[in-house]
Write a protein that holds these residues in place. Structure first.
Motif, PDB file in Angstrom:
ATOM      1  N   HIS A   1     -16.959   7.126   4.021  1.00  0.00           N
ATOM      2  CA  HIS A   1     -16.024   7.341   2.911  1.00  0.00           C
ATOM      3  C   HIS A   1     -14.591   7.454   3.414  1.00  0.00           C
ATOM      4  CE1 HIS A   1     -19.293   7.478   0.226  1.00  0.00           C
ATOM      5  NE2 HIS A   1     -19.681   8.725   0.459  1.00  0.00           N
ATOM      6  N   LYS A   2     -14.383   8.170   4.495  1.00  0.00           N
ATOM      7  CA  LYS A   2     -13.044   8.291   5.067  1.00  0.00           C
ATOM      8  C   LYS A   2     -12.534   6.927   5.510  1.00  0.00           C
ATOM      9  CE  LYS A   2     -13.820  12.946   6.852  1.00  0.00           C
ATOM     10  NZ  LYS A   2     -13.970  13.743   8.062  1.00  0.00           N
ATOM     11  N   GLU A   3     -13.423   6.140   6.071  1.00  0.00           N
ATOM     12  CA  GLU A   3     -13.059   4.807   6.553  1.00  0.00           C
ATOM     13  C   GLU A   3     -12.603   3.914   5.402  1.00  0.00           C
ATOM     14  OE1 GLU A   3     -12.640   2.213   9.825  1.00  0.00           O
ATOM     15  OE2 GLU A   3     -13.238   4.301   9.843  1.00  0.00           O
ATOM     16  N   ALA A   4     -13.246   4.018   4.249  1.00  0.00           N
ATOM     17  CA  ALA A   4     -12.868   3.203   3.085  1.00  0.00           C
ATOM     18  C   ALA A   4     -11.434   3.517   2.649  1.00  0.00           C
ATOM     19  CB  ALA A   4     -13.839   3.447   1.943  1.00  0.00           C
ATOM     20  N   LYS A   5     -11.041   4.783   2.673  1.00  0.00           N
ATOM     21  CA  LYS A   5      -9.676   5.162   2.303  1.00  0.00           C
ATOM     22  C   LYS A   5      -8.672   4.642   3.328  1.00  0.00           C
ATOM     23  CE  LYS A   5      -6.704   9.112   1.229  1.00  0.00           C
ATOM     24  NZ  LYS A   5      -5.560   8.337   1.539  1.00  0.00           N
ATOM     25  N   ILE A   6      -9.021   4.713   4.607  1.00  0.00           N
ATOM     26  CA  ILE A   6      -8.129   4.237   5.659  1.00  0.00           C
ATOM     27  C   ILE A   6      -7.919   2.727   5.526  1.00  0.00           C
ATOM     28  CG2 ILE A   6      -7.938   3.889   8.156  1.00  0.00           C
ATOM     29  CD1 ILE A   6      -9.371   6.609   8.480  1.00  0.00           C
ATOM     30  N   VAL A   7      -8.985   1.985   5.232  1.00  0.00           N
ATOM     31  CA  VAL A   7      -8.872   0.529   5.063  1.00  0.00           C
ATOM     32  C   VAL A   7      -8.012   0.207   3.841  1.00  0.00           C
ATOM     33  CG1 VAL A   7     -10.176  -1.563   4.522  1.00  0.00           C
ATOM     34  CG2 VAL A   7     -11.005  -0.010   6.271  1.00  0.00           C
ATOM     35  N   ALA A   8      -8.159   0.964   2.765  1.00  0.00           N
ATOM     36  CA  ALA A   8      -7.348   0.728   1.566  1.00  0.00           C
ATOM     37  C   ALA A   8      -5.873   0.980   1.859  1.00  0.00           C
ATOM     38  CB  ALA A   8      -7.820   1.621   0.430  1.00  0.00           C
ATOM     39  N   ASP A   9      -5.570   2.042   2.603  1.00  0.00           N
ATOM     40  CA  ASP A   9      -4.182   2.322   2.978  1.00  0.00           C
ATOM     41  C   ASP A   9      -3.621   1.216   3.864  1.00  0.00           C
ATOM     42  OD1 ASP A   9      -4.299   4.646   1.537  1.00  0.00           O
ATOM     43  OD2 ASP A   9      -4.613   5.942   3.300  1.00  0.00           O
TER      44      ASP A   9
ATOM     45  N   ALA B   1      -0.261  -3.629   4.568  1.00  0.00           N
ATOM     46  CA  ALA B   1      -0.206  -5.059   4.875  1.00  0.00           C
ATOM     47  C   ALA B   1       0.555  -5.825   3.796  1.00  0.00           C
ATOM     48  CB  ALA B   1      -1.616  -5.623   5.031  1.00  0.00           C
ATOM     49  N   GLU B   2       0.329  -5.467   2.542  1.00  0.00           N
ATOM     50  CA  GLU B   2       1.037  -6.135   1.448  1.00  0.00           C
ATOM     51  C   GLU B   2       2.539  -5.854   1.510  1.00  0.00           C
ATOM     52  OE1 GLU B   2      -0.210  -8.403  -0.616  1.00  0.00           O
ATOM     53  OE2 GLU B   2      -2.065  -8.150   0.530  1.00  0.00           O
ATOM     54  N   THR B   3       2.919  -4.624   1.854  1.00  0.00           N
ATOM     55  CA  THR B   3       4.352  -4.327   1.959  1.00  0.00           C
ATOM     56  C   THR B   3       4.977  -5.051   3.147  1.00  0.00           C
ATOM     57  OG1 THR B   3       3.902  -2.305   3.210  1.00  0.00           O
ATOM     58  CG2 THR B   3       4.184  -2.082   0.841  1.00  0.00           C
ATOM     59  N   LEU B   4       4.227  -5.208   4.230  1.00  0.00           N
ATOM     60  CA  LEU B   4       4.751  -5.925   5.396  1.00  0.00           C
ATOM     61  C   LEU B   4       4.945  -7.410   5.097  1.00  0.00           C
ATOM     62  CD1 LEU B   4       2.837  -4.386   8.430  1.00  0.00           C
ATOM     63  CD2 LEU B   4       5.199  -4.010   7.760  1.00  0.00           C
ATOM     64  N   LYS B   5       4.019  -7.987   4.315  1.00  0.00           N
ATOM     65  CA  LYS B   5       4.152  -9.400   3.956  1.00  0.00           C
ATOM     66  C   LYS B   5       5.395  -9.636   3.108  1.00  0.00           C
ATOM     67  CE  LYS B   5      -0.697 -10.771   4.013  1.00  0.00           C
ATOM     68  NZ  LYS B   5      -1.841 -11.172   3.192  1.00  0.00           N
TER      69      LYS B   5
ATOM     70  N   VAL C   1      -8.128  -5.151   9.203  1.00  0.00           N
ATOM     71  CA  VAL C   1      -6.895  -5.552   8.520  1.00  0.00           C
ATOM     72  C   VAL C   1      -5.882  -6.034   9.558  1.00  0.00           C
ATOM     73  CG1 VAL C   1      -5.060  -4.846   6.967  1.00  0.00           C
ATOM     74  CG2 VAL C   1      -7.322  -3.833   6.731  1.00  0.00           C
ATOM     75  N   ILE C   2      -5.711  -7.357   9.598  1.00  0.00           N
ATOM     76  CA  ILE C   2      -4.738  -7.974  10.499  1.00  0.00           C
ATOM     77  C   ILE C   2      -3.822  -8.832   9.641  1.00  0.00           C
ATOM     78  CG2 ILE C   2      -4.424  -9.541  12.439  1.00  0.00           C
ATOM     79  CD1 ILE C   2      -7.241  -8.688  13.374  1.00  0.00           C
TER      80      ILE C   2
END
Length: 147
Positions: free
Chosen positions: A56-64, A69-73, A134-135
């Motif tokens: 569950h913690k991992e899912a939140k980290i991936v979402a963040d 990533a979207e802001t960097l793009k 996420v790359i």
């Protein structure tokens, strides 16, 4: 030799991966440096339980990481450097990209950026690893500094 990684090891795997390596590499480098432990049956059971609890913690980290990533793009990064024509006096490295990102309000560690060394003006792309899943490709432009 089967090992469980305790830390991320470049060109081998990420933390908590079960990897197979040659005996000497595991026994003489990975285990003494604290990068890995032997993958016994009991260690694998403990690892499976830890991964199950951490899902569950991992899912939140991936979402963040995906949101970042979207802001960097969306960012347009321009790095100015001294140049004679198209050729730079010096070079642009990961450190310069990190400084440009910090000016734009994003803080990313330089070890997660792969760009190579750039010695000419123009448009380039760097790879940013925000998470193992996420790359993102970060586009940036190098312009000649106006004197």
């Amino acid at each position: 030799m089967e090992l469980i990684l305790k830390k991320d090891v470049q060109n081998l795997g990420f933390k908590d991966d079960v990897v197979t390596v040659k005996n000497g590499y595991g026994r003489n480098y990975l285990i003494p440096q604290g990068f890995a432990q032997l993958a016994t049956s009991s260690a694998k059971k403990v690892l499976a339980e830890n991964l199950k609890q951490r899902a569950h913690k991992e899912a939140k980290i991936v979402a963040d990481a995906k949101a970042l990533a979207e802001t960097l793009k969306a960012l347009e990064i321009k790095i100015s450097a001294k140049a004679g024509g198209e050729k730079l006096f010096g070079s642009i490295t990961n450190i310069d990209i990190v400084e440009a990102l910090e000016k734009a309000g994003q803080s990313i560690d330089r070890k997660f950026i792969t760009s190579g060394i750039v010695k000419r003006t123009g448009k380039y792309s760097a790879t940013v690893r925000l998470h193992r899943d996420v790359i993102v490709d970060l586009a940036y432009e190098i312009v000649a500094e106006k004197a």
